[in-house]
Every structure is written in C-alpha cells, then in structure tokens.
Design an enzyme around this catalytic site. Structure first.
Site, short mmCIF file in Angstrom:
data_model
loop_
_atom_site.label_atom_id
_atom_site.label_comp_id
_atom_site.label_asym_id
_atom_site.label_seq_id
_atom_site.Cartn_x
_atom_site.Cartn_y
_atom_site.Cartn_z
N ASN A 12 1.02 -1.14 -0.03
CA ASN A 12 0.04 -0.12 -0.05
C ASN A 12 0.87 1.33 -0.05
O ASN A 12 1.51 1.54 1.27
CB ASN A 12 -0.92 -0.17 1.16
CG ASN A 12 -1.73 1.32 1.47
OD1 ASN A 12 -1.70 2.02 0.58
ND2 ASN A 12 -2.10 1.32 2.77
N LYS A 14 0.28 4.31 -0.23
CA LYS A 14 -0.37 5.67 0.28
C LYS A 14 -0.39 6.62 -0.77
O LYS A 14 -0.29 6.41 -1.77
CB LYS A 14 -0.16 5.72 1.62
CG LYS A 14 -0.20 4.37 2.55
CD LYS A 14 0.11 4.59 4.06
CE LYS A 14 -0.13 3.40 4.79
NZ LYS A 14 -0.05 3.32 6.19
N HIS A 98 -9.40 1.60 4.91
CA HIS A 98 -8.22 1.51 5.46
C HIS A 98 -8.67 2.56 6.57
O HIS A 98 -9.31 3.77 6.36
CB HIS A 98 -7.25 1.93 4.62
CG HIS A 98 -5.68 1.97 5.11
ND1 HIS A 98 -5.58 3.23 6.05
CD2 HIS A 98 -4.96 1.23 4.99
CE1 HIS A 98 -4.31 2.69 6.46
NE2 HIS A 98 -3.79 1.49 6.03
N GLU A 100 -6.89 5.13 7.60
CA GLU A 100 -6.39 6.41 7.40
C GLU A 100 -7.88 7.07 6.77
O GLU A 100 -8.07 8.12 6.88
CB GLU A 100 -5.26 6.43 6.62
CG GLU A 100 -4.05 6.28 7.37
CD GLU A 100 -2.69 5.72 6.79
OE1 GLU A 100 -2.74 5.63 5.66
OE2 GLU A 100 -1.95 5.26 7.49
N GLU A 168 -5.40 -4.74 10.53
CA GLU A 168 -4.42 -3.82 10.87
C GLU A 168 -4.85 -3.01 12.03
O GLU A 168 -5.60 -2.14 11.81
CB GLU A 168 -4.38 -2.95 9.63
CG GLU A 168 -4.07 -3.35 8.29
CD GLU A 168 -3.41 -2.53 7.42
OE1 GLU A 168 -2.44 -2.59 6.84
OE2 GLU A 168 -4.07 -1.28 6.99
N GLY A 174 2.53 1.99 10.71
CA GLY A 174 3.46 3.14 10.51
C GLY A 174 4.22 3.46 11.85
O GLY A 174 5.11 4.63 11.85
N SER A 213 3.39 -2.19 10.28
CA SER A 213 4.55 -2.23 10.44
C SER A 213 5.27 -3.54 10.10
O SER A 213 6.13 -4.19 11.03
CB SER A 213 4.98 -2.11 12.03
OG SER A 213 4.55 -0.71 12.25
N GLY A 234 2.76 -1.24 4.41
CA GLY A 234 2.93 0.11 3.85
C GLY A 234 4.20 0.51 3.52
O GLY A 234 4.71 0.40 2.51
N GLY A 235 5.07 1.20 4.79
CA GLY A 235 6.32 1.72 4.62
C GLY A 235 7.32 0.96 3.74
O GLY A 235 8.10 1.32 2.67
#
Ligand code: PGA
Length: 251
Positions: A12, A14, A98, A100, A168, A174, A213, A234-235
């Site tokens: 993802n 983002k 999600h 967010e 999640e 994150g 994470s 993600g990251g």
C-alpha cells in the site's frame, strides 16, 4: 484449510510516489518474472500511477490495486474515482476501509460495505481493512471492534472477484509497533469463525492479511502464524528491496 490458501502480499503505497516510483515496481516485476513467486504479489499505488504500473507489470505476475473507490459508477462526484475507472486503468483490486480513510474522511463501515459492493460490480477484488485503536485495545475491546467492523463492512452477497480481509491494528500502522503473535492469532481465529459462520466455504477461502509495521526482519514470524494468509504492507512496500525481502519469508 489455512495453508491451502495462496498468500497475498499487497503493498500500500498510500499518498507516495511520483513517476520515478515506477522503477521500484519494475524491479519487483522483474524479480517475480524470473522465478514463480511463492505468493500473489500486488502493489497499490496512488490512482495517478495505476495505469503506468499496470503497463510495467504486463507479462509479469505482479498485480496492481487501488486504494479507494466511490460507490457510484460515474457522475457528479468531483475528485472521486469509480471502481469501473480503476479497473479500466488496469487495477484488479482495491483497498477499502483503510483506517486512514476511516479517520481522515470519516468513512463508516456502512460506506465501506457500499464500496465493497461497487468493487464487486466492477469485478475488482476488495481488500477490506479492519482494526482497533490503541484506546479500544486498552479497554479490552479489540475483538468486539474488529468483529463489528467485519460484520458491517461486508455485504451479504460477495462478488466473484472475491474479498480479502486485512487486520491492521491502528496503533501498529507506521509506528514500528507490531501486534504480538498471540494477539494476531486470536484476532484472525475470531475473524475466521465469523466469516465461516456467515459465508460458509467462501468464508473459509477468504484470505486474512495482517498489516501494521510488517518489515523484512519480522515477516517470517508474522507470515507463518496460523490463519495469516499474507500481509498488507505500507512503508516497507515503497522500496523494492524491502518488499521483496518480505516476500522472501515464503521461500
Ligand atoms: P505500515 O502500513 O506497514 O507502514 O505500518 C500498513 C498499512 O497501513 O497498510
């Protein structure tokens, strides 16, 4: 049952990625093309890059997904993108609900459910996210919150393109914090029970991803847990080396 499900590793991105980011996707596509991947691998870039990534991924096993869609097919909804448009651009899946988006845009589970129906209508697989906040966890409400989101975010009738669930924990996204293996196993087992009770065999076949994470150094622990059928990353999906490092947990 669990291990029969082919895992899905979904990245993802983002709101990250200009044109140069296509190179990272190309490196992933090339690495997958050289060797039959042990999992389905997908990158979900911002909408602006979907067509370019789809083009880059052509001929490789790399799949391309989106990060959100509107409920309608088309119309007067300035700034929004429909599931049909995402499909037209080359996406085969879309992340929905999600945390967010739930936080930044006030998305409710009822809206997420309508979006899951839109994805099914367009022939997109829906990756539906659920997860508790730190406060909810501290109050002992994890299973209650996740169970409610799961029930309310899914329609009774699932589309042919299928649904994947991503658990999640909001506090793990994150932050470098990861839910404990015991907690992940408990939540996934609870989700599995609820899905089988509601959908029968289709519920048993639904892939349950963990997200929050996930990195190359914790992937082999997390991805081998019972009822964990992949990850939403993600990251660590922004760099091809890290993303492929997570995939290596399956080799
Ligand atoms: P993270 O994000 O891997 O950077 O924690 C996961 C996600 O939000 O999907």
């Amino acid at each position: 049952m669990v291990h029969a499900l082919r895992p899905l590793l979904a990245g993802n991105w983002k709101m990250n990625g200009l044109g140069a980011a296509v190179n990272e996707a190309r490196k992933v596509a090339e690495a997958l093309g050289a060797d039959a991947p042990p999992a389905d691998v997908m990158i979900c870039p911002p909408s602006t890059l979907i067509a370019r990534l789809a083009d880059t991924a052509k001929g490789s096993p790399l799949q391309v997904g989106a990060q959100d869609c509107h409920t309608a097919v088309a119309g007067a909804h300035t700034g929004d993108v429909s599931a049909e448009m995402l499909k037209d651009a080359g996406a085969t899946a879309v992340i929905l609900g999600h945390s967010e988006r739930r936080a930044d845009h006030g998305e409710t589970s009822a809206l997420v459910r309508a979006k899951v129906e839109a994805a099914a209508r367009a022939g997109l697989m829906a990756i539906v996210c659920v997860g508790e906040t730190a406060g909810e966890r501290a109050a002992g409400l994890t299973l209650t919150v996740v169970g409610r989101q799961l029930t309310q975010s899914l329609p009774d009738k699932l589309g042919e393109a299928g649904v994947v669930i991503a658990y999640e924990p909001v506090w793990a996204i994150g932050t470098g914090l990861v839910a404990s293996p015991d907690d992940i196993v408990a939540v996934h087992a609870d989700m599995r029970r609820a899905l089988v009770a509601r959908y029968g065999a289709a519920g048993a076949a639904m892939r349950l991803l963990y997200g929050g994470s996930v990195k190359p150094d914790n992937a082999s622990t997390l991805l081998k847990l019972p009822e964990v059928n992949g990850a939403l990353v993600g990251g660590a999906s922004l760099k091809s080396g890290d993303f492929l490092g997570i995939l290596a947990a399956y080799r």
